[in-house]
Structure formats: C-alpha cells, structure tokens
Motif scaffolding. Structure first.
Motif, PDB file in Angstrom:
ATOM      1  N   VAL A  46       1.023  -1.187  -0.059  1.00  0.00           N
ATOM      2  CA  VAL A  46      -0.281   0.376   0.335  1.00  0.00           C
ATOM      3  C   VAL A  46       0.809   1.346  -0.269  1.00  0.00           C
ATOM      4  O   VAL A  46       0.399   2.264  -0.218  1.00  0.00           O
ATOM      5  CB  VAL A  46      -0.782   0.167   1.377  1.00  0.00           C
ATOM      6  CG1 VAL A  46      -1.903   1.476   1.475  1.00  0.00           C
ATOM      7  CG2 VAL A  46      -1.734  -1.004   1.470  1.00  0.00           C
ATOM      8  N   LEU A  47       1.981   1.400   1.055  1.00  0.00           N
ATOM      9  CA  LEU A  47       2.897   2.068   1.105  1.00  0.00           C
ATOM     10  C   LEU A  47       3.651   2.298  -0.417  1.00  0.00           C
ATOM     11  O   LEU A  47       4.074   3.664  -0.502  1.00  0.00           O
ATOM     12  CB  LEU A  47       3.468   2.044   1.837  1.00  0.00           C
ATOM     13  CG  LEU A  47       5.122   2.987   2.076  1.00  0.00           C
ATOM     14  CD1 LEU A  47       4.984   4.687   2.611  1.00  0.00           C
ATOM     15  CD2 LEU A  47       5.686   2.514   3.215  1.00  0.00           C
ATOM     16  N   ALA A  85      -1.434   5.538   0.472  1.00  0.00           N
ATOM     17  CA  ALA A  85      -0.379   6.195   0.846  1.00  0.00           C
ATOM     18  C   ALA A  85       0.867   5.925  -0.350  1.00  0.00           C
ATOM     19  O   ALA A  85       1.590   6.628  -0.601  1.00  0.00           O
ATOM     20  CB  ALA A  85       0.273   5.851   1.917  1.00  0.00           C
ATOM     21  N   GLY A  86       0.803   4.794  -1.881  1.00  0.00           N
ATOM     22  CA  GLY A  86       2.231   4.758  -2.232  1.00  0.00           C
ATOM     23  C   GLY A  86       1.524   6.130  -3.304  1.00  0.00           C
ATOM     24  O   GLY A  86       2.836   6.361  -4.167  1.00  0.00           O
ATOM     25  N   ILE A  87       1.045   7.048  -4.108  1.00  0.00           N
ATOM     26  CA  ILE A  87       0.730   8.209  -4.614  1.00  0.00           C
ATOM     27  C   ILE A  87       1.490   9.243  -3.688  1.00  0.00           C
ATOM     28  O   ILE A  87       2.276   9.794  -4.815  1.00  0.00           O
ATOM     29  CB  ILE A  87      -0.792   8.678  -4.792  1.00  0.00           C
ATOM     30  CG1 ILE A  87      -1.595   7.249  -5.637  1.00  0.00           C
ATOM     31  CG2 ILE A  87      -0.929   9.989  -5.670  1.00  0.00           C
ATOM     32  CD1 ILE A  87      -3.265   7.714  -5.423  1.00  0.00           C
ATOM     33  N   MET A 109      -6.915  -2.477   1.413  1.00  0.00           N
ATOM     34  CA  MET A 109      -6.625  -3.017   2.308  1.00  0.00           C
ATOM     35  C   MET A 109      -7.638  -4.106   2.785  1.00  0.00           C
ATOM     36  O   MET A 109      -8.968  -3.696   2.473  1.00  0.00           O
ATOM     37  CB  MET A 109      -6.001  -1.795   3.465  1.00  0.00           C
ATOM     38  CG  MET A 109      -5.175  -1.347   3.429  1.00  0.00           C
ATOM     39  SD  MET A 109      -4.597   0.395   4.250  1.00  0.00           S
ATOM     40  CE  MET A 109      -5.403   1.420   3.544  1.00  0.00           C
ATOM     41  N   TYR A 117      -4.044   5.855   5.900  1.00  0.00           N
ATOM     42  CA  TYR A 117      -2.849   6.016   4.869  1.00  0.00           C
ATOM     43  C   TYR A 117      -3.754   5.202   3.502  1.00  0.00           C
ATOM     44  O   TYR A 117      -2.701   4.260   3.025  1.00  0.00           O
ATOM     45  CB  TYR A 117      -1.555   5.169   5.338  1.00  0.00           C
ATOM     46  CG  TYR A 117      -1.667   4.206   5.989  1.00  0.00           C
ATOM     47  CD1 TYR A 117      -2.282   2.939   5.527  1.00  0.00           C
ATOM     48  CD2 TYR A 117      -2.354   3.388   7.859  1.00  0.00           C
ATOM     49  CE1 TYR A 117      -2.425   1.432   5.334  1.00  0.00           C
ATOM     50  CE2 TYR A 117      -2.589   1.953   7.748  1.00  0.00           C
ATOM     51  CZ  TYR A 117      -2.891   1.238   6.988  1.00  0.00           C
ATOM     52  OH  TYR A 117      -2.738  -0.119   7.453  1.00  0.00           O
ATOM     53  N   ASP A 118      -4.354   5.681   3.083  1.00  0.00           N
ATOM     54  CA  ASP A 118      -5.685   4.572   2.046  1.00  0.00           C
ATOM     55  C   ASP A 118      -4.523   5.072   1.149  1.00  0.00           C
ATOM     56  O   ASP A 118      -4.662   6.203   0.812  1.00  0.00           O
ATOM     57  CB  ASP A 118      -6.514   4.932   1.726  1.00  0.00           C
ATOM     58  CG  ASP A 118      -7.223   4.009   1.314  1.00  0.00           C
ATOM     59  OD1 ASP A 118      -6.802   2.885   0.481  1.00  0.00           O
ATOM     60  OD2 ASP A 118      -8.685   3.680   0.863  1.00  0.00           O
ATOM     61  N   LEU A 144       4.265   7.906  -1.930  1.00  0.00           N
ATOM     62  CA  LEU A 144       5.283   8.173  -1.816  1.00  0.00           C
ATOM     63  C   LEU A 144       6.095   8.514  -3.685  1.00  0.00           C
ATOM     64  O   LEU A 144       6.731   8.413  -3.052  1.00  0.00           O
ATOM     65  CB  LEU A 144       5.547   6.316  -0.904  1.00  0.00           C
ATOM     66  CG  LEU A 144       6.852   6.040  -1.838  1.00  0.00           C
ATOM     67  CD1 LEU A 144       8.090   6.437  -0.907  1.00  0.00           C
ATOM     68  CD2 LEU A 144       6.865   4.539  -1.155  1.00  0.00           C
ATOM     69  N   SER A 145       5.261   8.145  -4.133  1.00  0.00           N
ATOM     70  CA  SER A 145       5.832   8.696  -6.057  1.00  0.00           C
ATOM     71  C   SER A 145       5.896  10.184  -5.707  1.00  0.00           C
ATOM     72  O   SER A 145       6.939  10.700  -6.688  1.00  0.00           O
ATOM     73  CB  SER A 145       4.645   8.136  -6.932  1.00  0.00           C
ATOM     74  OG  SER A 145       3.650   9.063  -6.527  1.00  0.00           O
ATOM     75  N   CYS A 154       2.961   1.212  -4.108  1.00  0.00           N
ATOM     76  CA  CYS A 154       1.913   1.112  -5.090  1.00  0.00           C
ATOM     77  C   CYS A 154       1.621   3.026  -5.122  1.00  0.00           C
ATOM     78  O   CYS A 154       0.855   3.771  -4.991  1.00  0.00           O
ATOM     79  CB  CYS A 154       0.883   0.417  -5.399  1.00  0.00           C
ATOM     80  SG  CYS A 154      -0.210   0.812  -6.469  1.00  0.00           S
ATOM     81  N   LEU A 195       2.585   4.014   8.833  1.00  0.00           N
ATOM     82  CA  LEU A 195       3.906   4.321   8.138  1.00  0.00           C
ATOM     83  C   LEU A 195       4.702   5.661   7.961  1.00  0.00           C
ATOM     84  O   LEU A 195       3.843   6.751   7.775  1.00  0.00           O
ATOM     85  CB  LEU A 195       2.822   3.908   6.333  1.00  0.00           C
ATOM     86  CG  LEU A 195       2.179   2.860   5.767  1.00  0.00           C
ATOM     87  CD1 LEU A 195       1.651   2.260   6.728  1.00  0.00           C
ATOM     88  CD2 LEU A 195       1.306   3.001   4.566  1.00  0.00           C
ATOM     89  N   SER A 196       5.432   5.318   7.020  1.00  0.00           N
ATOM     90  CA  SER A 196       6.614   6.186   7.300  1.00  0.00           C
ATOM     91  C   SER A 196       7.867   6.695   6.008  1.00  0.00           C
ATOM     92  O   SER A 196       8.124   5.193   5.527  1.00  0.00           O
ATOM     93  CB  SER A 196       7.164   6.054   8.244  1.00  0.00           C
ATOM     94  OG  SER A 196       8.532   5.769   8.439  1.00  0.00           O
ATOM     95  N   HIS A 238      -1.485   0.924  12.546  1.00  0.00           N
ATOM     96  CA  HIS A 238      -0.902   0.779  11.639  1.00  0.00           C
ATOM     97  C   HIS A 238       0.121   2.210  11.252  1.00  0.00           C
ATOM     98  O   HIS A 238      -0.182   3.273  11.425  1.00  0.00           O
ATOM     99  CB  HIS A 238      -1.591   0.986  10.250  1.00  0.00           C
ATOM    100  CG  HIS A 238      -0.906  -0.241   9.756  1.00  0.00           C
ATOM    101  ND1 HIS A 238      -0.846  -1.722   9.915  1.00  0.00           N
ATOM    102  CD2 HIS A 238       0.898  -0.271   8.717  1.00  0.00           C
ATOM    103  CE1 HIS A 238      -0.224  -2.663   9.137  1.00  0.00           C
ATOM    104  NE2 HIS A 238       0.764  -1.955   8.372  1.00  0.00           N
ATOM    105  N   LEU A 283      11.784   3.628   4.315  1.00  0.00           N
ATOM    106  CA  LEU A 283      10.495   3.460   4.239  1.00  0.00           C
ATOM    107  C   LEU A 283      10.068   2.644   4.901  1.00  0.00           C
ATOM    108  O   LEU A 283      11.040   1.681   4.991  1.00  0.00           O
ATOM    109  CB  LEU A 283      10.032   3.022   3.198  1.00  0.00           C
ATOM    110  CG  LEU A 283      10.306   2.754   2.198  1.00  0.00           C
ATOM    111  CD1 LEU A 283       9.320   0.823   2.045  1.00  0.00           C
ATOM    112  CD2 LEU A 283      10.197   3.045   0.608  1.00  0.00           C
ATOM    113  N   ASN A 284       8.951   2.297   5.473  1.00  0.00           N
ATOM    114  CA  ASN A 284       8.887   1.237   6.534  1.00  0.00           C
ATOM    115  C   ASN A 284       6.645   1.150   6.566  1.00  0.00           C
ATOM    116  O   ASN A 284       6.149   2.154   6.276  1.00  0.00           O
ATOM    117  CB  ASN A 284       8.595   1.757   7.987  1.00  0.00           C
ATOM    118  CG  ASN A 284      10.196   1.131   8.426  1.00  0.00           C
ATOM    119  OD1 ASN A 284      10.139  -0.345   8.599  1.00  0.00           O
ATOM    120  ND2 ASN A 284      11.110   2.002   8.558  1.00  0.00           N
ATOM    121  N   SER A 285       6.609   0.274   6.933  1.00  0.00           N
ATOM    122  CA  SER A 285       5.007   0.286   6.809  1.00  0.00           C
ATOM    123  C   SER A 285       5.208  -1.290   7.431  1.00  0.00           C
ATOM    124  O   SER A 285       5.275  -2.052   7.587  1.00  0.00           O
ATOM    125  CB  SER A 285       4.334  -0.270   5.825  1.00  0.00           C
ATOM    126  OG  SER A 285       3.091  -0.619   5.804  1.00  0.00           O
TER     127      SER A 285
END
Lengths: 143, 408
Positions: free
Chosen positions: A98-99, B367-369, A108, B364-365, B371-372, A101, B327-328, B325, B316-318
C-alpha cells in the motif's frame, strides 16, 4: 497484455464497478447477500472523484511491479501471463505494498490479506467491472 | 560461461539471482548461505512467533525456485574470506568457490551491547533469524515473564509476536520514545498508548545497569523480573568480508550506483551497504527490505551485463503494532504540514516545493501515491497537494500526467 482501462471522459462516477468487483470476489451468489455480511467485501477497483471528474483506478499489472519487489513475504508475485497476484495465505497484512504502489491500487481489508485486481481470471472471461460498466467507460483491452 | 556467486540467501541475494537469470540463463549461479534452508522474508520472523506465518507460508519463493533458476544453494556454510585477486571465496567447510562476479549480500548482524551481569542470564536471545524466532517460541510459555531490550522496529515486532503467547512483557529503551528512529514524539505517543492499553510495560529513557539471572536493575532504579531476555537494540551492517578484503567501508559497504564495491567484480546490496537517500541527499544505512530488493536487482543486472543504475531509494516502513499501523517514508526535512483526527495523524514534510517525507498513522489509504511524489520529486505546485494530504488520489495530478500513468 490485456488490462482494465478507464476512459475518464465517459465515467459517470456511479461506482457500480466497485460494487460488482466486491460482489464477484465475495463468493456470494446474490449481491444483497454479499453486502449484508457483517463486513462487506472490499472492492479492488476504486472510483476517484473531485468536483470536476470521476474515474476508476485498478491495478496496472506493471511489468516492473514495485509491489512485488517490496513484498516482505513473497505473497505478491508476477505470473507468467503478466498478472500480479496476491497469495492470500502468505500475506501478513504489513501494507508495504500500500505504501509503494504509485497508483494506490492495493486495497486494505482489515485484519486480512490485501486485495487487488486479479482481472477476474478465476471467474473467467471479461472482468466484472468491465462487464457491468453502464457507460462502457471501463474496457478490457491491450494498449 | 560466467560464474556468479552470491553470498547471502535473503532478499538482496534472491533479487540478484532473479535479475541475473533474466539476462543470463546459462552462467553458473551459486548462493552461499550461513543459514540453512530456503530464503524467507526476514521481517516474517515476528509473524512466525505470532503464529500468523507458518512453516508452510514462510518461504519467500515457490518450492521449485532454486531448481527452476538453476541455482546451487550452499546452505549452512559460512563465507569466511574473499580473495579479490584470486577471485575466490573461502568457506567454513574448508572449500572454496571461484567467481567471475561476486555479490556480497550479507545483511546485518544483531548488536548486543556489553552489560554487567549479562553472562548470568541463561534464557537470552537475539531476534534476527527464523532460528532465533523458533528458539524463542519454544522458550515462551503463557506465564513467561519476557524482557525485551529495545523499543525499535525489531523489539516491538518481537513484543507483538510474543504477546500471542505471554502478556507479561516489559520493554526497556534508552530513547525517550518508542520507534525513535522512525517516529517523532507525538506519533510515538500514539503507538505507546496502544502498547500501554495491552498491559505491556514500557520503561523509556532508561537502560539496564545490571543483569542478574532472573532480574535486572536499571539506571533509573527500576527492577524488572524476567524469565526470558531478548536483546533487540539494533543491528549493524555485516561488512567484515569486504572490509577484510580491503574494500571501502563507511559504516556500511560503499558502492556506486551500479552496486559495485571498491573491489573489482565485487558487488554489494541490501542491509550491509550504505545507500543514498534521495529524500534527504544523505548517505545512510537504510536496511529495509524493499530497498534491499531494488539494490540486489540492480547488482544482478550489472553483474550479468545489463547496465542499470539504482535511483530513488528512500527510507520507508510500513509496520503495525496491535492494530495501530504506522507508515513512514523519506526524511523529516523542511516545513511540517499536519492533518489530524480522533483516530489518525498525518504529518508531511515539505522543502523547496517537494515532498521530502511523511508519517501516517491510522489513515493511510493509497499512501503509495504520496510516496511517488517523493520518489519522482514531483514539484508540488503541479498537483493539488493540499487535497492529497486529506486523501491521495491520481485525480489531483494534471490530466496529461494521469493519462500517462494510467495508460500503461
């Protein structure tokens, strides 16, 4: 490979794709039964909307899938046919996928394995979201 | 025919093997592993302790992986010395393996600081390998009093896993908060609160002065009785093979962007290396699995003649503890923006029109967006960043950018 593509100019934002996706992966026979479950099934496609546009997003089944490379358990893998699938028995729900993508396409499911588009390969034929899009905004094709 | 040798049978090593076999199906490929058995995702050891992961679901790759990729796995044997001029690796069983291209993917070693009286403690463990997890699991009973030294990622995951067996757990850490390497004070409080609710005792800002067989006393005067001790204060890069061979070390093994060390035809990847953090510009030990894969893969491609450079690595960590939960990603440089609610907190760090990092807890739904945005160094004035701090969506990118992303 053939993937689910969305034409945002045609999307009405009706979210039927989300309902059909969740239902077709729920194992239930009738849609009302699926959504009457204590915990409704999670759709693997997500409709985005803001004041101007709506469109659906599902897994791109990337050639160079970052989710597969980042998966800590090996639950996510790239199949020979190009699909990226999750082995639910191996997923520990860490949500690293999830982090990472960039499409936000991995969903989830509280306390359970993550869910993602599997192109409805098990049920065969055309993905359910594509079949039930009333405006044909969602298509299943090779680009 | 090329001879590839990989030292280390974990993420970076496996990634390299997979990349090598994409470019070279014929060369001989040997993986040397001190641990016995097939590869497993190292972070799974806490899930194994917890009972979520079993012996059946532990393997990182399918059962036929080594055979299919034509890999010779020499497991249960330690690589003791690299001879870079003779291009040989000497093993603990007295044999040696020669190579054309060598990858060092030796990971980390748990760091056990010296402490008074530690020798008196009989039931003591580190928590780094699956063997550690198996031994610890066998030692824990429902009435076991468990003491964990270290409230970092490893210590707290160990706590969560062990909680399935015993609730009598104390965690001691020198830092003033849990997960001090990942979280700031406010965010750490959310995690500690959950730990408190579970009845696990946290002793922070303190350290053990003296161990006795079944109790310890801290500098702060706290006495903790225990039956089993786990030391999880941290790990350090396992650099000795490359260091002894004269390779360049800067805390971790130093590599270039092709993952080459300073020794000819010797590559390194994963937790044993120091790598470049694209979010802060600093060289650091990141030691996270996704980056180990990317580095291993880059090394593998270069070893087999396909020219690649590593880029966009960020820490990065989840990770979840008792259902909370966290996420960083990236660093905490720049100005902070915050979104907060009753059961979530999101902190974003922005510098020079770029997102440098974030911490997300409870919400954190997609979240990858986000991170990009860090990885691709997206100028924030080209997207609706404010909206993304509430809920990241591709809709907040310009239409042309979005099209290009989605039309793949």
């Amino acid at each position: 490979m053939k993937k689910v593509h969305v034409n945002e100019d045609k999307c009405l934002g009706c979210r039927l794709c989300e309902y059909w996706c969740a239902f077709s992966h729920s194992g239930e026979k009738y849609m009302p039964d699926a959504f009457n479950l204590q915990k409704p099934p999670v759709p693997r496609i997500v409709v985005e909307e803001n004041d101007k546009i709506t469109f659906a997003v599902a897994c791109r089944h990337c050639d160079d899938a970052i989710c597969v490379k980042s998966c800590i358990s090996g639950a996510l893998s790239k199949q020979a046919d190009g699909t990226v699938l999750v082995d639910e028995s191996k997923c520990v729900g860490c949500h690293t996928c999830v982090l990472v993508c960039p499409f936000g396409a991995i969903r989830m499911d509280e306390g359970k394995a993550v869910k993602k588009c599997d192109l409805c390969l098990k049920t065969g034929g055309v993905p359910s979201c594509v079949q039930h899009c009333p405006n044909r905004a969602i298509v299943y094709e090779e680009r | 025919m090329s001879k590839y040798v990989i030292i280390g049978n974990s993420t970076a090593g496996i990634a390299a093997a997979e990349a090598i076999r994409k470019t070279d199906k014929k060369g001989s490929l040997t993986i040397i592993s001190e641990e016995k058995g097939a590869a497993y995702g190292r972070p799974l050891i806490s899930y194994y302790l917890q009972g979520v992961t079993t012996d059946e679901t532990l393997p990182y790759r399918p059962a036929d992986f080594y055979e299919k990729l034509n890999i010779t796995l020499k497991d249960g044997v330690k690589a003791e010395k690299i001879d870079p001029s003779g291009k040989k690796v000497y093993l603990s069983d007295g044999e040696s393996v020669s190579y054309d291209k060598l990858l060092v993917a030796t990971g980390s070693v748990p760091f056990v600081p010296p402490a008074n009286g530690l020798d008196e403690v009989r039931e003591k463990f580190t928590f780094y390998t699956i063997e550690d997890a198996r031994k610890l699991k066998a030692a824990l009973k429902p009435d076991t009093r468990l003491l964990i030294i270290g409230a970092g990622l490893i210590g707290l995951k160990c706590m969560e896993g062990a909680y399935e067996i015993t609730h009598d757990i104390t965690v001691i850490d020198l830092a003033d908060r849990v997960l001090s390497s990942v979280l700031d004070e406010d965010c750490a409080k959310i995690v500690s609160k959950k730990i408190d609710e579970k009845g696990v005792r946290l002793v922070l800002n303190d350290k053990v002065k003296e161990f006795h067989e079944n109790y310890c006393v801290t500098d702060g005067g706290v006495k903790v009785e225990f039956d089993v001790l786990v030391t999880a204060v941290g790990v350090k890069p396992n650099v000795s093979l490359v260091a002894d061979a004269g390779g360049k070390i800067n805390r971790g093994i130093v590599t270039d962007l092709k993952q080459r060390t300073s020794l000819p035809d010797v590559y390194a990847a994963g937790d044993c290396t120091v790598s470049h953090d694209a979010s802060s510009g600093a060289d650091k030990i990141m030691a996270v699995l996704p980056n180990a894969y990317l580095q291993g893969e880059t090394a593998g491609f270069n070893m087999s003649g396909d020219d690649r450079e590593i880029c966009n690595l960020v820490p990065l960590n989840s990770i979840g503890f008792f259902g909370v939960h966290v996420l960083s990603a990236g660093s905490t440089q720049g100005a902070m923006l915050e979104q907060k609610g009753e059961d979530f907190i999101k902190r974003f760090f922005v510098k020079d029109n770029r997102l440098t990092g974030f911490i997300l807890i409870g919400n954190y739904d997609r979240a990858g967006i986000l991170l990009s945005l860090i990885r691709e160094r997206v100028p924030l004035d080209t997207v609706d960043f404010k909206a993304m701090t509430l809920l990241p969506e591709l809709a907040f990118f310009p239409k042309t950018v979005r099209r290009e992303k989605l039309d793949r």
